[in-house]
Design an enzyme around this catalytic site. Structure first.
Site, short mmCIF file in Angstrom:
data_model
loop_
_atom_site.label_atom_id
_atom_site.label_comp_id
_atom_site.label_asym_id
_atom_site.label_seq_id
_atom_site.Cartn_x
_atom_site.Cartn_y
_atom_site.Cartn_z
N ARG A 110 12.76 -2.61 5.58
CA ARG A 110 11.51 -2.18 4.94
C ARG A 110 10.85 -1.06 5.74
O ARG A 110 10.28 -0.13 5.17
CB ARG A 110 10.56 -3.37 4.76
N LYS B 38 4.46 0.46 3.88
CA LYS B 38 3.63 -0.25 4.86
C LYS B 38 3.17 0.78 5.90
O LYS B 38 3.74 0.90 6.99
CB LYS B 38 4.41 -1.40 5.50
N GLU C 163 -2.98 -8.45 -4.81
CA GLU C 163 -2.75 -9.26 -3.62
C GLU C 163 -4.06 -9.40 -2.87
O GLU C 163 -5.09 -8.88 -3.31
CB GLU C 163 -1.68 -8.60 -2.73
#
Length: 286
Positions: free
Chosen positions: A52, A151, A184
């Site tokens: 990721r 991220k 979220e």
């Protein structure tokens, strides 16, 4: 504990671990990171986290100055050097130092930083009794502007929502996407349970593709729990039988109240407990 912080292949103590004030990670949030748990001296789902990280870096045209295999070695070495049996890794890659101004191609020497430490995101009583949420007015970044799947070091979007939650007396806040759907929380993915079915927003709802989220989906499949990845609204949260959050730092934590409404019977539910126990069993064996 004498902490050893990795920066570009060298180790420094906490007081001497420094990067340039001209680093674009500091100046513009230009970089990517991963947060990973250490269980029994091993980093949990390390390969998935590193993949990721590489995907996030590729998405922002940032070249990580080493291979995934070398990063794996360096992360594990940092864990061992800090003698951590259980803890947390913060892995950061910045664009590096450059002149003032946005041009990333004038930066040089990307910084790779590995911090091994302990973490306690929520007090223990919240894992037993559940936490309270409030819906933030700050929405998640529009995926056409900055994909939430990256991220990145720029977490101001989440921090603004976190401030709203804290000012409302809640330790966590629910964030909606640009369509008004549930996305979220400020640092965690969200799951609901309704009539025994596990429900969570899909990736295209504007969420981070959480590693712990994926683990819970795997555990649910193993336990024969039906799962639906579908768009959900605040109404769905209000009428849910159960709710819980997942994240590397948070692990699995129940939520029992939102916007002054009790979720279910106001206590962590049976599916939440079943998945929490399955998760804890998994990390004991990791």
């Amino acid at each position: 504990m004498n902490q050893h912080i990795y920066i570009n292949g060298e180790y420094f103590d906490r007081e001497n671990a420094k990067v340039s004030v001209f680093d674009h990670g500091l100046l513009y949030g230009d970089g990517v990171f991963e947060g990973m748990r250490i269980y029994h001296g091993k980093v949990f789902r390390l390969r998935e986290h590193l993949q990721r990280l590489w995907d996030s870096a590729q998405a922002i045209a940032l070249t990580i100055p080493m291979s995934i295999d070398q990063m794996t070695i360096d992360v594990n070495k940092t864990v061992a050097k800090n003698d951590l049996e259980n803890g947390y890794i913060r892995l950061i890659v910045t664009r590096g130092a450059g002149p003032l101004g946005l041009d990333p191609f004038r930066c040089s020497n990307p910084q790779v930083i590995i911090i091994a430490d302990t973490i306690k995101l929520y007090p223990e009583e919240y894992y037993e009794d559940g936490l309270e949420l409030v819906t933030a007015s700050t929405i998640r970044n529009h995926p056409a502007a900055l994909s939430p799947r990256i991220k990145s070091l720029n977490y101001l979007n989440n921090i603004m929502a976190k401030i709203e939650g804290l000012k409302a007396g809640c330790i966590e806040a629910l964030m909606l996407n640009h369509k008004g759907e549930v996305a979220e929380c400020t640092g965690d993915n969200i799951f609901l349970v309704r009539d025994g079915v596990l429900i969570t927003p899909p990736i295209d709802a504007g969420i981070l593709e959480g590693i712990t989220r994926d683990v819970v989906l795997e555990l649910a499949a193993d336990l024969g729990i039906a799962v639906r990845e579908v768009p959900i609204s605040r109404y769905d949260v209000y009428v849910a039988d159960e709710c819980f959050l997942t994240g590397s730092a948070a692990e699995v934590i129940p939520a029992v109240r939102i916007d002054d409404r009790i979720i279910g019977d106001g206590k962590p539910g049976p599916v939440t407990k079943q998945l929490t126990e399955a998760f804890r069993k998994l990390i004991r064996q990791a």
